[in-house]
Write an enzyme that holds these catalytic residues in place. Structure first.
Site, PDB file in Angstrom:
ATOM      1  N   TRP A  84       0.899  -1.168   0.000  1.00 41.78           N
ATOM      2  CA  TRP A  84       0.000   0.000   0.000  1.00 41.78           C
ATOM      3  C   TRP A  84       0.929   1.207   0.000  1.00 41.78           C
ATOM      4  O   TRP A  84       1.658   1.431   0.963  1.00 41.78           O
ATOM      5  CB  TRP A  84      -0.878  -0.040   1.255  1.00 41.78           C
ATOM      6  N   GLU A 113     -21.046   8.228  11.603  1.00 37.78           N
ATOM      7  CA  GLU A 113     -20.647   6.898  11.127  1.00 37.78           C
ATOM      8  C   GLU A 113     -21.358   6.553   9.814  1.00 37.78           C
ATOM      9  O   GLU A 113     -20.748   6.009   8.887  1.00 37.78           O
ATOM     10  CB  GLU A 113     -20.948   5.853  12.216  1.00 37.78           C
ATOM     11  N   LYS A 152     -19.495   5.628   6.295  1.00 37.32           N
ATOM     12  CA  LYS A 152     -19.741   4.375   5.575  1.00 37.32           C
ATOM     13  C   LYS A 152     -20.105   4.686   4.129  1.00 37.32           C
ATOM     14  O   LYS A 152     -19.598   4.065   3.206  1.00 37.32           O
ATOM     15  CB  LYS A 152     -20.878   3.631   6.267  1.00 37.32           C
ATOM     16  N   ASN A 176       7.138  -3.946   5.792  1.00 41.03           N
ATOM     17  CA  ASN A 176       5.953  -3.157   6.150  1.00 41.03           C
ATOM     18  C   ASN A 176       6.415  -2.059   7.093  1.00 41.03           C
ATOM     19  O   ASN A 176       7.216  -2.328   7.987  1.00 41.03           O
ATOM     20  CB  ASN A 176       4.935  -4.004   6.922  1.00 41.03           C
ATOM     21  N   GLY A 177       5.870  -0.862   6.940  1.00 42.91           N
ATOM     22  CA  GLY A 177       6.229   0.230   7.842  1.00 42.91           C
ATOM     23  C   GLY A 177       6.829   1.391   7.066  1.00 42.91           C
ATOM     24  O   GLY A 177       6.742   1.443   5.836  1.00 42.91           O
TER      25      GLY A 177
HETATM   26  C1  F6R Z   1     -13.961   2.590   8.306  1.00 44.20           C
HETATM   27  C2  F6R Z   1     -12.911   1.930   9.036  1.00 44.20           C
HETATM   28  C3  F6R Z   1     -11.824   2.764   9.611  1.00 44.20           C
HETATM   29  C4  F6R Z   1     -11.304   2.145  10.923  1.00 44.20           C
HETATM   30  C5  F6R Z   1     -10.057   2.919  11.399  1.00 44.20           C
HETATM   31  C6  F6R Z   1      -9.559   2.400  12.730  1.00 44.20           C
HETATM   32  O1  F6R Z   1     -14.945   1.696   7.880  1.00 44.20           O
HETATM   33  O2  F6R Z   1     -12.886   0.732   9.144  1.00 44.20           O
HETATM   34  O3  F6R Z   1     -12.222   4.076   9.803  1.00 44.20           O
HETATM   35  O4  F6R Z   1     -12.312   2.182  11.880  1.00 44.20           O
HETATM   36  O5  F6R Z   1      -9.050   2.810  10.446  1.00 44.20           O
HETATM   37  O6  F6R Z   1      -9.206   1.062  12.641  1.00 44.20           O
HETATM   38  P1  F6R Z   1      -9.106   0.159  13.927  1.00 44.20           P
HETATM   39  O7  F6R Z   1     -10.466   0.044  14.509  1.00 44.20           O
HETATM   40  O8  F6R Z   1      -8.591  -1.158  13.414  1.00 44.20           O
HETATM   41  O9  F6R Z   1      -8.152   0.839  14.855  1.00 44.20           O
END
Ligand code: F6R
Length: 603
Positions: free
Chosen positions: A73, A480, A484, A99-100
């Site tokens: 990525w 939210e 989405k 990675n990183g």
């Molecule tokens: C959106 C989504 C992201 C994650 C965010 C945090 O659908 O999935 O906004 O919520 O990148 O990720 P976590 O919860 O893994 O720390």
């Protein structure tokens, strides 16, 4: 985000690597590559775009008994074949995936790599050139040069290195980026996510920051930064391959939306003791009851789950709760209360923005709890306490079941804290009973797919933008819902406090602009309806999602009545489906939206 797999000691390593890379696809990537060798030949293959493009280039002669693979990525350098990993050293002898982010890549290049020929723009290529440059300048073997390079490199990394002159060893090092070693019978594997290698093994060994591991077919040798040998027990991953398969569903997102009632019921099972009490560590409850303020640190959807849980947590525990974006909090820490308690909400448990805050709050000696879906994840290991979401792997990039399970776990915790503080009597709020009502209500909502698909076509069919509005918890769900919608359908969407629209944003309302109002709160419902009237008068097309007890004739989406503190768990469900159908109707890939990664392991 980037993914790493590797295997040593098994014929047809390329097949294991390609399957592993496919399993990492959900994390988001823009190019991929692999290297395999068997002592007589070696092969490096890379491709921009999907794993399928890489597979098409892997001809039958591309085979080996050792190999490493990578999904990239892009951070440094655009997505291209030249920038895809693995990268090779100046002579081509060393092969590396990473990675990183290497923060001092510029300095390293200028100090050590004068005259080297770099093929792309990545920081990783500089790392592999650096290792070989140290081997040549200082007459070092590969392992010693790798160790020296690690001392010079600043930043985050999970590295896997192969030396073509020793095609029986993978050297692995880690700092801040996840990496696991998987133990096989006569072979060993490496991976950044256990899901990638579940068809090879369920037994994994965690690697800690600063450790370096030499992996061969029959041995793993872990050294800490001082060169001491480390012995660590393996653990068994409690995951099943069927958990990560789509089954009959066209997309993971739809499967995961549908799983939400099951997850609610699983949480009841996991957190209810046989006598009906709440199964949460007494010490954790004691720490929280001693605190004078809760700080919830999270990003994206998890941050929105924090908002959705704020009101119920304050109401049940009488402890003030602040919600912060991880990426802001770490570098602009507000004045803290005297006895803060930190809660990290993270589906993946690997989010770098949240992790950097946890490192700081640990240094400051503040107690911390991670609420995550992934046992053994970095945020879980580094916090004092962990509560699991028990949602099963979430594969779709757009988070759905993690959001609702985060709110549900916060509600369970809030009740436990409220009881421990004697702010609540058990009869005041029976969380398990309420969650069971929520699960049934969710089932009735997700059975309305045909109607929701039609509403999506009618209201979001051709629009370029849309608004969700609400007040209080309904505003938090609006944030939210908008995230989405925009992240997968690319409709520019905003979640707005209904009363705030008229203070500026209402200028964006035009003939036909979709405005979706969420109404689940009796005290603010009529005000939100007033705000919907204001936008209707200016040409907006309004759609109302309302609790049945507050509904008016003409409201399009009705929510079964649940406990007033838990309405977010229901209100979000139709918005997830509206986002899903809008994306499907526009012909985009629901599970893999552009530019996004599932687990965001860079800041
Ligand atoms: C959106 C989504 C992201 C994650 C965010 C945090 O659908 O999935 O906004 O919520 O990148 O990720 P976590 O919860 O893994 O720390």
């Amino acid at each position: 985000m980037c993914g790493i797999v590797g295997i040593v000691g098994k014929p047809e390593a390329e097949k294991v690597i390609l399957t592993g890379l496919e399993r990492l696809e959900y994390r988001g990537y823009d190019s991929a590559g692999l290297f395999v060798a068997d002592g007589t030949s070696d092969h490096l293959v890379k491709a921009q775009g999907r794993i399928k493009n890489l597979e098409d280039k892997v001809t039958p002669k591309v085979t080996g008994t050792i190999g490493i693979g990578h999904t990239r990525w892009a951070t440094h350098g655009r997505p291209s074949e030249a920038n895809a990993h693995p990268h090779t050293s100046e002579s081509g002898r060393l092969v590396l995936v990473h990675n990183g982010v290497i923060e001092n890549f510029d300095t390293l290049q200028h100090t050590y790599l004068e005259g080297d020929h770099l093929k792309g723009q990545t920081d990783t290529e500089i790392a592999v050139h650096l290792i070989e440059s140290l081997m040549n300048r200082q007459k070092l073997d590969t392992l010693t040069a790798f160790k020296k390079a690690l001392k010079l490199i600043q930043g985050s990394y999970a590295f896997a290195l192969v030396d073509k002159k020793d095609p029986e060893t993978i050297y692995v090092a880690k700092n801040k980026s996840p990496l696991l070693i998987g133990l096989g019978d006569g072979f060993n594997v490496i991976c950044s996510d256990a899901l990638a290698m579940l068809d090879q093994t369920h037994h994994f060994v965690e690697i800690e920051d600063g450790e370096l591991v030499t992996v061969t077919a029959d041995q793993i040798h872990i050294e800490d930064q001082k060169g001491n040998l480390v012995y660590r027990e393996s653990y068994e991953a409690q995951l099943d391959l069927t958990d990560i398969e789509k089954g009959t569903y066209p997309y993971y997102m739809l499967k995961e939306i549908d799983e939400q009632p099951t997850v609610m019921r699983r949480l009841i099972q996991e957190y209810r003791n046989p006598d009906g009490s709440i199964a949460i560590d007494e010490k954790l409850l004691e720490k929280i009851t001693q605190s004078d303020r809760i700080y919830i640190i999270a990003c994206g959807t998890s941050n929105h789950a924090g908002w959705a849980a704020k009101h119920l947590f304050e109401k049940l525990t009488k402890i003030p709760v602040e919600i912060h974006l991880s990426s802001e909090f770490g570098y602009n820490m507000p004045l803290l209360s005297q006895h803060p308690f930190f809660i990290y909400l993270s589906q993946s448990g690997e989010t770098a923005d949240s992790r950097q805050v946890l490192v700081r709050t640990n240094q400051l000696g503040y107690p911390a709890l991670t609420i995550t879906n992934v046992a053994g994840s970095t945020l879980s290991r580094e916090a004092d306490y962990t509560l699991l979401l028990h949602a099963g792997p979430e594969i779709a990039v757009a988070s759905t079941k993690a959001y609702t399970s985060q709110i549900a776990v916060m509600a369970i915790l809030a009740e436990a804290v409220g009881l421990a503080k004697q702010q609540l009597a058990a009869a005041d709020f029976a969380i398990f009973q309420e969650l069971s009502i929520v699960a049934t209500a969710m089932e009735s909502l997700i059975s309305e797919k045909a109607a929701l698909s039609q509403l999506t076509e009618d209201y979001l069919g051709t629009t370029r933008n849309a608004f969700y509005i609400g007040r209080g918890n309904d505003y938090y769900v609006s944030m939210e819902a908008a995230l989405k919608l925009k992240e997968i359908s690319y409709i520019q969407a905003e979640g707005f406090a209904a009363g705030e629209l008229k203070h500026g944003t209402i200028a964006l309302i035009e003939e036909g602009t979709p405005v979706i109002g969420i109404i689940t709160d009796a005290t603010t419902g009529s005000h939100t309806r007033g705000n919907l009237q204001e936008v209707t008068s200016r040409g907006a097309k309004t759609l109302v999602i309302a609790s049945e007890d507050l509904a008016k004739v003409g409201d399009q989406i009705l929510l079964p009545v649940v406990h007033p503190l838990l309405t977010s768990l229901l209100a979000v469900v139709p918005t997830q489906l509206l986002a899903y159908f809008a994306t499907l109707q526009r012909g985009y890939d629901v599970d893999k939206p552009r530019n996004l990664a599932k687990s965001v392991t860079v800041e």
